[in-house]
Design an enzyme around this catalytic site. Structure first.
Site, short mmCIF file in Angstrom:
data_model
loop_
_atom_site.label_atom_id
_atom_site.label_comp_id
_atom_site.label_asym_id
_atom_site.label_seq_id
_atom_site.Cartn_x
_atom_site.Cartn_y
_atom_site.Cartn_z
N GLY A 164 -3.17 -5.98 -0.81
CA GLY A 164 -3.44 -7.17 -0.01
C GLY A 164 -2.80 -7.07 1.36
N GLY A 165 -2.29 -5.88 1.71
CA GLY A 165 -1.72 -5.65 3.03
C GLY A 165 -2.64 -4.77 3.87
N VAL A 166 -2.31 -4.63 5.15
CA VAL A 166 -3.19 -3.88 6.07
C VAL A 166 -3.20 -2.38 5.76
CG1 VAL A 166 -1.45 -3.59 7.91
CG2 VAL A 166 -3.88 -3.62 8.49
N SER A 178 -2.82 -0.54 2.87
CA SER A 178 -3.67 -0.09 1.76
C SER A 178 -5.15 -0.40 2.04
CB SER A 178 -3.22 -0.71 0.43
OG SER A 178 -3.29 -2.11 0.47
N MET A 198 -2.28 -4.57 -8.44
CA MET A 198 -1.28 -4.64 -9.50
C MET A 198 -0.61 -6.00 -9.50
SD MET A 198 0.79 -1.11 -8.93
CE MET A 198 0.05 -0.21 -7.59
N CYS A 214 10.14 1.41 -8.12
CA CYS A 214 8.79 0.89 -8.31
C CYS A 214 7.75 1.99 -8.10
CB CYS A 214 8.56 -0.26 -7.33
SG CYS A 214 6.96 -1.01 -7.50
N GLY A 272 -1.02 3.05 0.52
CA GLY A 272 -0.90 2.90 1.97
C GLY A 272 0.47 3.30 2.48
N CYS A 306 9.28 -4.98 -4.09
CA CYS A 306 8.03 -4.25 -4.02
C CYS A 306 6.97 -4.89 -4.93
CB CYS A 306 8.32 -2.81 -4.42
SG CYS A 306 7.44 -2.18 -5.78
#
Length: 395
Positions: free
Chosen positions: A10-12, A14, A33, A100, A124, A200
Site C-alpha cells: 500500500g506504499g509507493v 511496492s 500481508m 520481519c 519495494g 514493519c
C-alpha cells in the site's frame, strides 16, 4: 512468462515495483500481508492496515493485476511480537524490520508465493541483487541500492542464498524521487503517500505504547554518571593475546548506583535503549542527556550528558556463533581468520572501517574509530565495497 508475486504494502515503493515488473513482461500478482489484528494488544485507535490494504487493492486494479490478502498475523505474533517482548524484557533492543524480512516476507510469505506457483517474490526495497559464478555454481549477492539516502540492504542482512535466489528488487536501481515520478506519471493513488513509520507492515505505532501492554510500568531510578568518573580513566590491562584484548574492548561497562547521582525516576528500564535521549524528562543540563546503559534486573537507567560522553563509546563488539550469518557462505571465516570490511550497526549509519576476527566462540568486529551506542540485540552488518556479505546480532 515467469510469475512474480509482489508484496504490495500500500506504499509507493511496492506499487512501482509491481508496475516495473509488469512492464518487463512478468506475470504479476499482488499480495497484501495482513500482520496484525490481535485486540488484546491494540496498536493504535486508527486502523492503518485497512487503509494500506485499500491502497494496495486500488494499485492492483489500476495495473490490471490479480490481488489478494493473506493473513500472517499468527506467524507475525509468534515470530516477531513475542520475540520483541522477550528481548526488551531481557534488556536487549531487537530490530523488528530485519526480523520481519527474515521471518515473514522472505520465509512465510515466500513459501505461500511459491505454493501459488511463483518463480519469484518481489518487494519495494532499495537494494539490488547480483549473481556471480564460482566453481560452476551461481552465487547471489545482496548489493546496496543506488540511492544512498534510501539504501535498505541493511534490513535484508539476514537473507540466505535460497531466499535471494527467489527474490527480485525492481526499484534498487532507482532513487526515491524517480520512483515517485513514475508513480505520478501513471497516476497511482500511492504517488504522494508518505513513507510508513512504525513497525514493519503494521503501520503507525509508538513502540513504548506497544511495549507497555505486556511489559508493565515499574518505577526505577535514573542515575547520571559524570564523564570525569574514574571508570573512564582506568588504564588497559596487559593482554596475553588478541582475543583477550578484543574481549576487553567489547565488554559491557558495569555501573552501580554509587558510581553516579540519582537525578530522576523512570517507568521501566525495559522501555529504554542505549543512545536514547527522548523520554527521560530530566532538566537542568546544558547538553542533552543520553542513556549509556540500562540494567533491567535492578531497574536502573544510567545516563551521561552530551553526545561525546565516554560511556556511549566502544570500539569493538561480539557476535556469538549461533547469531552469526553469512549471506556469502563462500566467504565465511574460519577460526583465527580476519577480514577488513566496512560495517554499520544501525540503518542509515554511514559505513565504518572495521576488521572481523573469527574466534572459536564467535566473531569480533573491531572498528577503526569508536562507535556510539553499540546496542545488544541490534544487528551489525558488514560489506565488501557495495556488497553486504554477512551480519550478526550484537551480544
Amino acid at each position: 512468462m515467469k510469475r512474480v508475486i509482489v508484496g504490495l504494502s500500500g506504499g509507493v515503493d511496492s506499487s512501482v515495483a509491481a508496475y516495473l515488473l509488469k512492464e518487463q513482461g512478468y506475470e504479476v500478482i499482488g499480495l497484501f500481508m495482513k500482520n496484525w489484528h490481535d485486540d488484546s494488544v491494540t496498536i493504535s485507535n486508527e486502523c492503518p492496515w485497512l487503509d494500506d490494504s485499500n491502497d494496495a487493492m486500488l494499485v492492483a486494479d489500476k495495473l490490471g493485476i490479480p490481488f489478494q490478502t493473506v493473513d500472517l498475523s499468527e506467524q507475525y505474533k509468534e515470530r516477531i511480537v513475542d520475540y520483541m517482548f522477550k528481548e526488551y524484557k531481557n534488556g536487549r533492543t531487537p530490530n523488528p524490520d530485519v526480523l520481519c524480512n527474515r521471518e515473514i516476507k522472505f520465509d512465510v510469505f515466500m513459501k505461500i508465493a511459491i505454493e501459488l506457483g511463483a518463480d519469484y517474490v518481489a518487494t519495494g526495497h532499495y537494494c539490488r541483487k547480483g549473481v556471480i559464478s564460482k566453481n560452476g555454481k551461481d552465487i547471489y549477492q545482496l548489493l546496496a541500492g543506488v540511492d544512498p539516502n534510501k539504501d535498505q540492504s541493511y534490513f535484508l542482512c539476514q537473507l540466505s542464498q535460497h531466499q535471494l535466489s527467489r527474490s527480485l528488487f525492481p526499484i534498487g536501481e532507482l532513487t526515491k524521487p524517480e520512483v515517485r515520478e513514475i508513480a505520478s506519471k501513471i497516476d497511482l493513488v500511492t504517488a504522494e503517500k508518505k513513507d510508513s513509520q512504525g513497525l514493519c507492515f503494521i503501520g503507525k505505532v509508538k513502540l513504548p505504547d506497544f511495549l507497555q501492554q505486556q511489559l508493565k510500568p515499574k518505577e526505577g531510578q535514573i542515575v547520571e554518571i559524570f564523564k570525569e568518573n574514574v571508570i573512564y580513566k582506568r588504564s588497559h590491562p596487559d593482554f596475553n593475546n588478541l582475543e583477550d584484548r578484543l574481549e576487553f574492548l567489547s565488554r559491557k561497562k558495569e555501573y552501580h548506583l554509587e558510581d553516579g547521582k540519582v537525578i530522576g525516576k523512570h517507568q521501566g528500564a525495559h522501555y529504554f535503549t542505549k543512545g536514547q535521549r527522548k523520554g527521560l524528562a530530566v532538566g537542568g543540563h546544558v547538553e542533552p542527556l543520553f542513556v549509556i546503559e540500562t540494567d533491567v534486573k535492578s531497574n536502573i537507567i544510567y545516563t551521561g550528558e552530551g553526545k561525546e560522553h565516554p560511556g556511549l563509546y566502544k570500539s569493538a563488539l561480539f557476535v556469538k556463533n549461533e547469531e552469526l550469518h553469512w549471506i556469502r557462505e563462500d566467504l565465511k571465516l574460519s577460526t583465527d581468520d580476519t577480514m577488513k570490511v566496512m560495517a554499520r550497526i544501525r540503518y542509515r549509519q554511514p559505513l565504518q572501517k572495521a576488521t572481523l576476527f573469527k574466534v572459536d566462540s564467535g566473531l569480533y568486529v573491531e572498528f577503526d574509530n569508536p562507535q556510539s551506542a553499540i546496542t545488544e540485540g541490534q544487528f551489525v552488518a558488514w560489506y565488501l565495497k557495495d556488497e553486504l556479505v554477512g551480519s550478526g546480532v550484537i551480544s
